[in-house]
Design an enzyme around this catalytic site. Structure first.
Site, short mmCIF file in Angstrom:
data_model
loop_
_atom_site.label_atom_id
_atom_site.label_comp_id
_atom_site.label_asym_id
_atom_site.label_seq_id
_atom_site.Cartn_x
_atom_site.Cartn_y
_atom_site.Cartn_z
N SER A 44 0.82 -1.20 0.00
CA SER A 44 0.00 0.00 0.00
C SER A 44 0.86 1.26 0.00
O SER A 44 1.97 1.26 0.56
CB SER A 44 -0.89 0.01 1.25
N TYR A 95 -2.41 -0.05 10.01
CA TYR A 95 -2.56 -0.64 8.67
C TYR A 95 -1.27 -0.48 7.88
O TYR A 95 -0.76 -1.44 7.29
CB TYR A 95 -3.73 0.03 7.93
#
Length: 337
Positions: free
Chosen positions: A134, A159
């Site tokens: 990501s 995350y």
């Protein structure tokens, strides 16, 4: 283009990117084994609708297993009778903000689950494992655009930390076990069949319902919005080109079979411009509720795609002026609004 991988295992196959990838792979003649645990992070019916579409389009090319890849025993048991030639590991617990509320879901799926997929690839001697990272790994990096060489040791959300940890674990497996891998740092992906927790879906839903749109950091935000078709073209281009291996696990070696790329649109759009395009597509003006920055969020993302373009020919072509109206058209059709 014919692929060297006749059958591909795709995790997160009921998800936004996973379902789109499975569709594209089967459209070019490959078979897909899709796995997904169909969790309720967002509407399960949307996930089932994606799966129904895949089954209707591709018949017996598509095999679906409802399975949690973080469950080691279940993963081994359910896949024991299935052969595959490559893995695309897209399944994960997504969402920056949700990681503040439910951190254990991220540890289970993104850490334990990633190790399970690495072990699966190792045990099966899989010739290529492509996995989702990501753009969140860049944290609060103020240097734009983000380049793969930039530092990624200051994550601003759990995350992001889990995704960076995935890259490091993959680096270890590439070094120790010569498991060929490609990590893809996705930027903001949007398009038909997208996720309800993403800004474009939320904004469209609220705008069409006549409700205020929540705009964080008082609108001073930029995102590298990347249309789903461009993303899928990039994922497939990477899948078809496993990284080279020099054949020796040397300490400090630089040619272990592990590549990490940014995959984005190579444009950073201002959030307020995105809202303008959305208003035009919906044919109405939005009521804006201006709010401060949220914890764990970053003000700007922007992908430097030099490396992936050089190595695979990746070249995104869809601006938001084209992609957003396509999403709105799909959204109206899907929801009946």
């Amino acid at each position: 283009m014919a692929s060297r991988y006749p059958k591909v295992l795709v995790t997160g196959a009921a998800g936004f990117i996973g379902a789109a990838l499975a569709d594209a792979l089967m459209a070019r003649g490959q078979s897909v084994i899709g796995i997904d645990n169909l969790n309720d992070y967002y509407a399960v019916q949307l996930k089932r609708d994606r799966l129904s579409q895949l089954a209707a389009r591709h018949g017996d090319r598509f095999t679906f297993l409802e399975l949690d890849f973080a469950d080691t025993a279940a993963l081994d048991q359910d896949l024991s009778g299935h052969e595959f030639d490559a893995i695309v590991h897209l399944g994960a617990q997504a969402g920056v903000r949700y990681s503040l509320q439910n951190p254990h879901a991220y540890v289970r799926s993104n850490l334990s689950g990633h190790v399970n997929m690495l072990e699966l690839g190792r045990a099966r001697q899989t010739p290529h494992l492509v996995y989702a990272s990501s753009s969140s790994v860049y944290g609060g990096n103020e240097k734009l655009p983000f380049a793969v060489e930039d530092r990624t040791d200051h994550p601003v959300s759990l995350y992001a930390a889990t995704k960076r940890a995935d890259e490091l674990m993959s680096e270890t497996y590439a070094h120790l076990f010569r498991l060929p891998q490609t990590g893809l740092r996705f930027f903001t992906v949007y398009g038909p069949w997208g996720r309800p927790d993403m800004a474009l879906w939320k904004f469209t839903e609220r705008l069409l319902a006549g409700r205020p749109i929540e705009v964080f950091n008082n609108g001073q935000m930029q995102r590298d919005f990347t249309y789903i078709d461009d993303i899928i073209a990039g994922v497939i281009a990477c899948l078809d080109r496993p990284p080279a291996d020099d054949g020796a696990a040397k300490p400090g070696g630089s040619t272990k079979p592990h590549a990490v790329y940014n995959i984005g649109n190579n444009r950073s759009e201002k959030l307020m411009r995105m809202i303008e395009v959305l208003e035009e597509a919906c044919g109405r003006k939005a009521e804006l509720s201006m709010l401060p920055m949220q914890s764990g969020d970053v003000p700007a993302t922007y992908a430097d795609i030099t490396a992936i373009a050089r190595d695979t020919g990746y070249a995104p072509t869809t601006p938001i002026e084209v992609g957003i109206p396509r999403f709105v058209e799909w959204y109206r059709s899907y929801t009946g609004q």
